[in-house]
Design a protein around this motif. Structure first.
Motif, short mmCIF file in Angstrom:
data_model
loop_
_atom_site.label_atom_id
_atom_site.label_comp_id
_atom_site.label_asym_id
_atom_site.label_seq_id
_atom_site.Cartn_x
_atom_site.Cartn_y
_atom_site.Cartn_z
N ALA A 39 39.79 26.82 73.09
CA ALA A 39 39.49 26.87 71.66
C ALA A 39 38.57 28.05 71.37
O ALA A 39 37.67 28.34 72.15
CB ALA A 39 38.82 25.57 71.21
N VAL A 40 38.82 28.73 70.25
CA VAL A 40 38.02 29.87 69.84
C VAL A 40 37.52 29.63 68.42
O VAL A 40 38.30 29.27 67.53
CB VAL A 40 38.85 31.18 69.88
N TYR A 41 36.22 29.81 68.22
CA TYR A 41 35.62 29.63 66.90
C TYR A 41 34.89 30.91 66.50
O TYR A 41 34.07 31.42 67.26
CB TYR A 41 34.59 28.48 66.93
N ASP A 42 35.19 31.42 65.32
CA ASP A 42 34.48 32.57 64.76
C ASP A 42 33.42 32.05 63.79
O ASP A 42 33.70 31.18 62.96
CB ASP A 42 35.43 33.52 64.05
N LEU A 43 32.21 32.60 63.89
CA LEU A 43 31.08 32.11 63.12
C LEU A 43 30.57 33.18 62.16
O LEU A 43 30.66 34.37 62.43
CB LEU A 43 29.93 31.73 64.06
N SER A 44 30.04 32.72 61.03
CA SER A 44 29.38 33.63 60.10
C SER A 44 28.28 32.85 59.38
O SER A 44 28.29 31.62 59.33
CB SER A 44 30.38 34.20 59.09
N THR A 101 26.85 36.94 62.80
CA THR A 101 28.25 36.72 63.16
C THR A 101 28.27 36.24 64.61
O THR A 101 27.33 36.45 65.37
CB THR A 101 29.10 37.99 63.03
N ARG A 150 30.92 34.21 67.98
CA ARG A 150 32.16 33.62 68.48
C ARG A 150 31.84 32.66 69.61
O ARG A 150 30.99 32.92 70.46
CB ARG A 150 33.12 34.71 68.96
N ILE A 151 32.54 31.53 69.61
CA ILE A 151 32.46 30.55 70.70
C ILE A 151 33.85 30.45 71.32
O ILE A 151 34.83 30.29 70.60
CB ILE A 151 32.03 29.16 70.20
N VAL A 152 33.92 30.55 72.63
CA VAL A 152 35.17 30.33 73.36
C VAL A 152 34.94 29.23 74.37
O VAL A 152 34.04 29.32 75.21
CB VAL A 152 35.65 31.61 74.08
N PHE A 172 29.25 31.81 74.27
CA PHE A 172 28.77 31.70 72.90
C PHE A 172 27.94 32.95 72.61
O PHE A 172 26.84 33.10 73.13
CB PHE A 172 27.94 30.42 72.78
N THR A 178 26.28 35.55 69.67
CA THR A 178 25.92 35.77 68.27
C THR A 178 25.23 37.12 68.13
O THR A 178 24.51 37.57 69.02
CB THR A 178 24.98 34.68 67.73
#
Length: 204
Positions: free
Chosen positions: A48-53, A66, A68-70, A87, A89
């Motif tokens: 799973a990949v999550y893009d953060l802002s 900004t 990203r978590i993988v 993780f 940032t």
């Protein structure tokens, strides 16, 4: 620019939740019963990949963020389970100063053995490196740490390891349980302690 993650093998001990204990059972007996129930759960390998802002600044002093978590989970009951997490940032304060934080962790879990690695880098400089192995015997987990320093720690409460915990959560949810608290060892807190984890499960 944030790094692009391809098949990252530095992953982690992120633990989920847990599920109901029967009030008629003692803590140790209930823990053993739920753990055994998790043996019937088969997890599918996934990534799973999550893009953060940053949604909004509530007085934190951070003007931009900004990340990203993988997360990746692989394995099975015969070969063991590995989980990896990265993780990253990039944050910027109101003065324009940027900080890149990079958390990398990985675990391998097989029956009563649990290997863990966790590294944290800030602007490319390593600020944390935790490595070790936990071996569980009855109600005690013996932890042999390699880093940050060589030492041995005994955790004298019954614990579950992260993947076992997740499978137990799923098994308990299937039976309609809604709440439980249990101790989970995932290598965090310098690998020297277990964490009490409480789970609330809602309706399907």
């Amino acid at each position: 620019m944030l790094p692009h993650f391809v098949d990252c093998r530095a992953g982690a001990a992120l633990t989920a939740l847990f599920v109901g204990l029967c009030s008629s059972l003692g803590t140790d007996a209930a823990l053993a019963g739920l753990s055994s129930a998790g043996d019937s759960v088969r997890l599918t390998a996934h990534r799973a990949v999550y893009d953060l802002s940053l949604d909004e600044d509530e007085g934190s002093g951070i003007s931009a963020l900004t990340g990203r978590i993988v997360f990746e989970s692989l394995g099975n009951a015969c070969d063991g389970y590995s989980e990896t997490l990265r993780f990253v940032t990039r944050s910027q304060d109101r003065n324009g100063t940027s900080v890149v934080t990079d958390l990398q962790s990985s675990t391998f879990e097989f029956n009563d053995a649990f290997d863990f690695v966790q590294r944290t880098l800030v602007n490319g400089k390593e600020v944390e490196d935790i490595r070790g192995r936990a071996l569980r015997s009855q109600d005690t987990a013996h932890v042999a740490l390699e880093r940050p320093s060589e030492k041995s720690v005994d955790i004298t409460v019954p614990v579950l390891f992260p993947n076992e915990h997740m499978r137990t959560v799923i098994a308990a949810a299937r039976t309609g349980e809604h709440f439980v608290q249990v101790d989970v060892f995932d290598g965090s807190e310098n690998g020297e302690t277990a964490s009490p984890v409480t789970t609330v499960i809602g309706a399907a």
